[in-house]
Each structure stands twice: as C-alpha cells, then as structure tokens.
Design a protein around this motif. Structure first.
Motif, PDB file in Angstrom:
ATOM      1  N   GLU A 117      43.140  38.660  47.503  1.00  0.00           N
ATOM      2  CA  GLU A 117      42.297  39.851  47.359  1.00  0.00           C
ATOM      3  C   GLU A 117      40.854  39.517  47.712  1.00  0.00           C
ATOM      4  O   GLU A 117      40.389  38.398  47.487  1.00  0.00           O
ATOM      5  N   TYR A 118      40.161  40.511  48.274  1.00  0.00           N
ATOM      6  CA  TYR A 118      38.720  40.374  48.459  1.00  0.00           C
ATOM      7  C   TYR A 118      38.022  40.661  47.136  1.00  0.00           C
ATOM      8  O   TYR A 118      38.383  41.613  46.420  1.00  0.00           O
ATOM      9  N   CYS A 120      34.773  42.066  45.108  1.00  0.00           N
ATOM     10  CA  CYS A 120      33.807  43.112  45.450  1.00  0.00           C
ATOM     11  C   CYS A 120      32.453  42.510  45.799  1.00  0.00           C
ATOM     12  O   CYS A 120      31.575  43.194  46.324  1.00  0.00           O
ATOM     13  N   ASN A 121      32.281  41.201  45.531  1.00  0.00           N
ATOM     14  CA  ASN A 121      31.060  40.518  45.942  1.00  0.00           C
ATOM     15  C   ASN A 121      31.153  39.976  47.363  1.00  0.00           C
ATOM     16  O   ASN A 121      30.158  39.494  47.905  1.00  0.00           O
ATOM     17  N   ASP A 122      32.352  40.016  47.933  1.00  0.00           N
ATOM     18  CA  ASP A 122      32.538  39.533  49.296  1.00  0.00           C
ATOM     19  C   ASP A 122      31.888  40.502  50.273  1.00  0.00           C
ATOM     20  O   ASP A 122      32.025  41.730  50.141  1.00  0.00           O
ATOM     21  N   GLU A 123      31.194  39.946  51.250  1.00  0.00           N
ATOM     22  CA  GLU A 123      30.486  40.787  52.220  1.00  0.00           C
ATOM     23  C   GLU A 123      31.439  41.741  52.958  1.00  0.00           C
ATOM     24  O   GLU A 123      31.061  42.860  53.293  1.00  0.00           O
ATOM     25  N   PHE A 124      32.676  41.299  53.177  1.00  0.00           N
ATOM     26  CA  PHE A 124      33.620  42.115  53.935  1.00  0.00           C
ATOM     27  C   PHE A 124      34.072  43.348  53.155  1.00  0.00           C
ATOM     28  O   PHE A 124      34.584  44.300  53.731  1.00  0.00           O
ATOM     29  N   CYS A 125      33.863  43.348  51.848  1.00  0.00           N
ATOM     30  CA  CYS A 125      34.264  44.491  51.022  1.00  0.00           C
ATOM     31  C   CYS A 125      33.557  45.771  51.451  1.00  0.00           C
ATOM     32  O   CYS A 125      34.081  46.873  51.266  1.00  0.00           O
ATOM     33  N   ARG A 126      32.393  45.631  52.072  1.00  0.00           N
ATOM     34  CA  ARG A 126      31.642  46.832  52.484  1.00  0.00           C
ATOM     35  C   ARG A 126      32.335  47.579  53.614  1.00  0.00           C
ATOM     36  O   ARG A 126      31.993  48.721  53.903  1.00  0.00           O
ATOM     37  N   TYR A 127      33.310  46.932  54.260  1.00  0.00           N
ATOM     38  CA  TYR A 127      34.041  47.609  55.324  1.00  0.00           C
ATOM     39  C   TYR A 127      35.269  48.355  54.806  1.00  0.00           C
ATOM     40  O   TYR A 127      35.961  49.020  55.571  1.00  0.00           O
ATOM     41  N   ALA A 128      35.550  48.231  53.534  1.00  0.00           N
ATOM     42  CA  ALA A 128      36.668  48.979  52.948  1.00  0.00           C
ATOM     43  C   ALA A 128      36.282  50.446  52.815  1.00  0.00           C
ATOM     44  O   ALA A 128      35.142  50.764  52.469  1.00  0.00           O
ATOM     45  N   PRO A 129      37.213  51.367  53.091  1.00  0.00           N
ATOM     46  CA  PRO A 129      36.904  52.797  52.892  1.00  0.00           C
ATOM     47  C   PRO A 129      36.550  53.063  51.433  1.00  0.00           C
ATOM     48  O   PRO A 129      37.333  52.749  50.538  1.00  0.00           O
ATOM     49  N   ALA A 130      35.365  53.610  51.218  1.00  0.00           N
ATOM     50  CA  ALA A 130      34.889  53.907  49.862  1.00  0.00           C
ATOM     51  C   ALA A 130      35.041  52.684  48.955  1.00  0.00           C
ATOM     52  O   ALA A 130      35.480  52.784  47.807  1.00  0.00           O
ATOM     53  N   GLY A 134      36.736  46.780  41.113  1.00  0.00           N
ATOM     54  CA  GLY A 134      37.744  47.009  40.089  1.00  0.00           C
ATOM     55  C   GLY A 134      37.389  46.293  38.804  1.00  0.00           C
ATOM     56  O   GLY A 134      36.373  45.585  38.720  1.00  0.00           O
ATOM     57  N   SER A 135      38.251  46.408  37.808  1.00  0.00           N
ATOM     58  CA  SER A 135      37.970  45.835  36.488  1.00  0.00           C
ATOM     59  C   SER A 135      37.930  44.318  36.511  1.00  0.00           C
ATOM     60  O   SER A 135      37.311  43.686  35.653  1.00  0.00           O
ATOM     61  N   SER A 136      38.616  43.714  37.493  1.00  0.00           N
ATOM     62  CA  SER A 136      38.619  42.250  37.622  1.00  0.00           C
ATOM     63  C   SER A 136      37.752  41.794  38.791  1.00  0.00           C
ATOM     64  O   SER A 136      37.962  40.707  39.347  1.00  0.00           O
ATOM     65  N   HIS A 137      36.820  42.645  39.182  1.00  0.00           N
ATOM     66  CA  HIS A 137      35.900  42.382  40.294  1.00  0.00           C
ATOM     67  C   HIS A 137      36.608  42.287  41.647  1.00  0.00           C
ATOM     68  O   HIS A 137      36.077  41.712  42.595  1.00  0.00           O
ATOM     69  N   GLU A 138      37.823  42.845  41.733  1.00  0.00           N
ATOM     70  CA  GLU A 138      38.498  42.915  43.019  1.00  0.00           C
ATOM     71  C   GLU A 138      37.941  44.091  43.818  1.00  0.00           C
ATOM     72  O   GLU A 138      37.419  45.054  43.254  1.00  0.00           O
ATOM     73  N   GLY A 148      44.117  66.549  49.968  1.00  0.00           N
ATOM     74  CA  GLY A 148      44.081  66.227  48.559  1.00  0.00           C
ATOM     75  C   GLY A 148      44.682  64.899  48.165  1.00  0.00           C
ATOM     76  O   GLY A 148      44.195  64.246  47.254  1.00  0.00           O
ATOM     77  N   ALA A 149      45.779  64.475  48.823  1.00  0.00           N
ATOM     78  CA  ALA A 149      46.394  63.206  48.470  1.00  0.00           C
ATOM     79  C   ALA A 149      45.683  62.076  49.206  1.00  0.00           C
ATOM     80  O   ALA A 149      44.721  62.299  49.924  1.00  0.00           O
ATOM     81  N   GLY A 150      46.161  60.849  49.024  1.00  0.00           N
ATOM     82  CA  GLY A 150      45.524  59.750  49.727  1.00  0.00           C
ATOM     83  C   GLY A 150      46.176  58.428  49.427  1.00  0.00           C
ATOM     84  O   GLY A 150      47.250  58.353  48.863  1.00  0.00           O
ATOM     85  N   SER A 151      45.498  57.350  49.834  1.00  0.00           N
ATOM     86  CA  SER A 151      45.965  55.998  49.555  1.00  0.00           C
ATOM     87  C   SER A 151      44.858  55.250  48.832  1.00  0.00           C
ATOM     88  O   SER A 151      43.725  55.189  49.306  1.00  0.00           O
ATOM     89  N   LYS A 152      45.209  54.693  47.688  1.00  0.00           N
ATOM     90  CA  LYS A 152      44.266  53.905  46.903  1.00  0.00           C
ATOM     91  C   LYS A 152      44.893  52.561  46.595  1.00  0.00           C
ATOM     92  O   LYS A 152      46.104  52.460  46.389  1.00  0.00           O
ATOM     93  N   GLY A 153      44.044  51.530  46.557  1.00  0.00           N
ATOM     94  CA  GLY A 153      44.581  50.222  46.240  1.00  0.00           C
ATOM     95  C   GLY A 153      43.558  49.134  46.404  1.00  0.00           C
ATOM     96  O   GLY A 153      42.351  49.367  46.307  1.00  0.00           O
ATOM     97  N   VAL A 154      44.049  47.930  46.694  1.00  0.00           N
ATOM     98  CA  VAL A 154      43.211  46.739  46.773  1.00  0.00           C
ATOM     99  C   VAL A 154      42.987  46.373  48.232  1.00  0.00           C
ATOM    100  O   VAL A 154      43.921  46.362  49.038  1.00  0.00           O
ATOM    101  N   PHE A 155      41.734  46.085  48.555  1.00  0.00           N
ATOM    102  CA  PHE A 155      41.378  45.594  49.886  1.00  0.00           C
ATOM    103  C   PHE A 155      41.598  44.086  49.863  1.00  0.00           C
ATOM    104  O   PHE A 155      40.953  43.361  49.095  1.00  0.00           O
TER     105      PHE A 155
END
Length: 423
Positions: A117-118, A120-130, A134-138, A148-155
């Motif tokens: 997992e990336y 959220c402090n990783d520079e590449f995280c800024r390229y993730a959509p929105a 997360g709670s564990s800094h992922e 209305g629907a979509g895809s949510k998850g871990v980058f």
C-alpha cells in the motif's frame, strides 16, 4: 509487453436481436452515442475539477475491447476494460463491502507477497483520485461516477503479469493501481476492473515506459484474432508521427484537413483546433463511429452524398446517410477519405471503414450507412469537437510516445506485427 485485445462480441452476452432494420440502426447509433457521452462526461468533469467522474454504465456498455492480465503473487487473473480515455487501473479487491457478484476470482491483497500500500505521506498518493488518508495512514482513493455509485479503496502497487500473443508470460515491476473494496453494482459479473491508458502519472501506460500501441483489424469479424495492445518500450512504433497535446489525461491530436480522393474539402483549419472546453480532436479506443465537428461533417456529408446519390438508391432513416446495397459490391472504386494530421501522418479510410454494412444476416435487407456522424447530434455545445472512432482505425497500428508527445499511424494488417511471430 504485448497482449491480445478481446472483442466485446466474443465475451458479452448479446441482447435479443432487433426485429427490424430500423431497430438495428438505432441500437448501433445508441452504443456509439453512449460512448461519446462517456467521453464528454470524463472531459467535462475533469475540467470542473471533480476528478474521474464518469458514467460507468456507459463505459461498460460501449467499450469495444477488453484485456486479460493477472495481478499479484501468486497471480490472479483479471478481465478489464481497455480505455484510453481514463488514467487509472483499478480492480475489485477483497474484502468487498459492496460489489456486484463475480464469476471470476477476486484479488485478495492479503494473500499476495508482492502487494504494498502507498502511505498517505508518499508523494505518489497525490495522483490517486480524491486521494486522502485512512485510519492506518494508508492512501485511499475514491473514484466517483455521475450516476452515484463508484469505486473506493486503497491506492497501492502490485506486479502485473501479461500473456503475449505467442504465449509467453511477462512480469512487470510493481505499478500503482486502485484496489477497490466498494465498487457498486455496475461492473457486472464478468468484468473485474478498468485498465486506464490516459496520460496522467498513475496511468499504467506512463508507469511502464510512456509508450503503448494498439492494432485493430476487422471490427465486423469478432473472430479476427490479431487485435492487440502493447505496453512499454516494446510498443510497435511504426509509421508517421503527429504531435499530441495532453490535458487532464486526455490525448488531443492536430487534424489539419480531410480529403475525398484527390479533392481537399473546404474546411477551415480552426474547426479542428483545441481552444477550450469541448473543442479539439481525439482518437478514441472505444467508440465505433467517428463524431465530426459540425462544419467538417457538413462538407464531408455533401461530398459523399454528391458521389453516391447519382449511383445508388437512398435508404431513409432519420438524418443518417444510408443507401441500399452492399459495401463490397456497390462501393468498389469509392474514393479513399483521408484525415491529414500535422507532421504528415494520415488516416486513410477505405469504403469498409467509411460505411457500416447492416446486412450481416438474412434478417436485414442490404443497407449500409456512413460511419461518420455530426457531434451536434448530442447538442450544439459540441459543434467544434471531433472524436475519431474505431471504424476509422481498422487495419491501423496506433502508437503513443508520451515522452516525445507524438502518436504514430501505420496502416497494417495486425497479423504482420512481430508480436505474432513464433517465439
């Protein structure tokens, strides 16, 4: 890394055949219209700074080609949409909080030795959509769709495995992707994700060497087995280059004019220039028809009509340009329609690319229609936008070099490419 492209008609269960010729024409037009609106939704939402908001039902319904690949160690096979109009690879992942039932195995990142997992402090995280924490800094992503629907998850990042047309297996270095735990009900049981090949940094095309190519043969023949996609430095870069510009992940081309035979049509070059929202020219991997800017369409329509009206009987259906007969018989000797791009590259459309036959079965009388339509069919706001569809790209290898900012066009039967040589 070469892989076969899978024609939608070999995989998707077809609806009941339309009962009339008009129903059949309406069905084909609706498919291409839905794809056009999918593209426009992508562009419009990008321009309004609401990232990656597109209509997934339109993307699934209208995509012409799919790809097989595997992800993780041990590898888990995926079946995804190929889309040059988006820039993220994402797949269904376990555990699923919400997702459609699947007939294929779903990737479980906990069982893969190469999954990472990336943060959220990783520079590449800024390229993730929105992208957000997360709670564990992922690094989390959220790809929202306009219905209305979509895809949510871990980058995250993971190794991909591709099987080449010659049967070899190629393993990539880890690439960024979206591991989707909430994917709505839209993807269906067969599909496991989307392979986005747009120009943004998170695109697999960018991560694997900034080159890719695809080759399309006979669209009417679902059993043509040589359609292919090549990623990375092995891309088949053939033919003449023409410059591309990228904006919000979309590739725009420099179309300079259109000719019919030796006659150059009287179209002001400004018609094709990129000069703001809903303008410019793109080469699309999903739509069947070509959607042409209003002024250019009017010139092409009038020229084709002038040639054929004196020889053939019109078939009247709405404002489509259709005639009685068979493309293979009535259009022998029809002049080649050529799209001319900056730098000298050309896309030459012979009769089988300019006209779509509606007589594949005995159900329909022999009728064919021009595969080019005006973008104003979707509203006056699109009058200066052009999307060149797959009918025009038949028997062409299309190669993108994102570092050089060129696209290369080469007319060829895909079976002749080296990727199909015995290994």
């Amino acid at each position: 890394m070469a892989m076969k492209l899978i024609h939608r008609d070999t995989m998707v269960r077809k609806p009941r055949a339309p009962t009339t010729l008009e129903d059949h024409m309406e069905h084909l037009t609706s498919l291409s219209t839905a794809r056009f609106m999918h593209l426009q939704n992508t562009i419009d939402k990008e321009l309004s700074n609401s990232e990656f908001q597109v209509d997934m039902r339109q993307a699934i319904t209208t995509s012409m080609f799919f790809v097989n690949f595997s992800i993780g160690q041990p590898p888990v096979q995926q079946f995804a949409i190929m889309d040059t109009g988006s820039s993220l690879l994402w797949i269904k992942c376990l555990p699923c909080k919400q997702s459609s039932a699947s007939t294929r195995p779903i990737f479980n990142p906990a069982l893969s030795s190469s999954y990472a997992e990336y943060s959220c402090n990783d520079e590449f995280c800024r390229y993730a959509p929105a992208g957000h924490c997360g709670s564990s800094h992922e690094c989390l992503y959220e790809q929202v769709y306009i219905n209305g629907a979509g895809s949510k998850g871990v980058f995250a990042k993971e190794q991909l495995t591709f099987t080449t047309p010659s049967g070899n297996r190629v393993l990539t270095r880890p690439v960024a992707f979206g591991c989707g735990h909430e994917n709505g009900e839209q993807l269906g049981s067969e599909l496991t994700g989307i392979l986005g090949l747009g120009a943004k940094p998170a695109s697999v095309a960018v991560q694997l060497g900034s080159k890719f190519s695809y080759c399309i043969g006979d669209l009417a023949n679902k059993d043509y087995g040589f359609n292919q996609l090549v990623l990375g430095e092995d891309a088949d870069v053939l033919g003449d280059p023409t410059p591309i510009e990228t904006e919000t992940g979309i590739y725009y081309m420099s179309l300079e004019g259109i000719s019919v035979g030796d006659k150059q049509l009287n179209i002001e070059p400004m018609v094709f220039k990129r000069r703001g929202a809903r303008t410019g020219v793109i080469l699309d991997s999903g739509t069947l028809f070509t959607w042409l800017a209003e002024a250019a369409y009017r010139e092409l329509y009038n020229e084709v009509k002038a040639i054929l009206d004196t020889q053939l009987e019109r078939f009247w259906f709405r404002d489509l340009l259709c005639y009685h007969g068979k493309v293979s018989e009535e259009l022998i000797g029809f002049p080649v329609v050529t799209f001319r791009f900056a730098g000298g590259a050309e896309l030459a459309m012979e009769a089988a690319s300019m006209f779509y036959p509606l007589s594949d079965t005995d159900v329909y009388i022999n009728v064919f229609c021009m595969s080019v339509r005006p973008t104003t069919e979707h509203g006056r706001q699109y009058k200066d936008f052009t999307a060149i569809g797959l009918m025009a790209q038949q028997y062409y290898n299309i190669a993108y070099d994102l570092k050089e900012k060129n696209v290369y066009l080469q007319r060829i039967d895909c079976v002749l490419l080296d990727d199909y040589s015995p290994s």
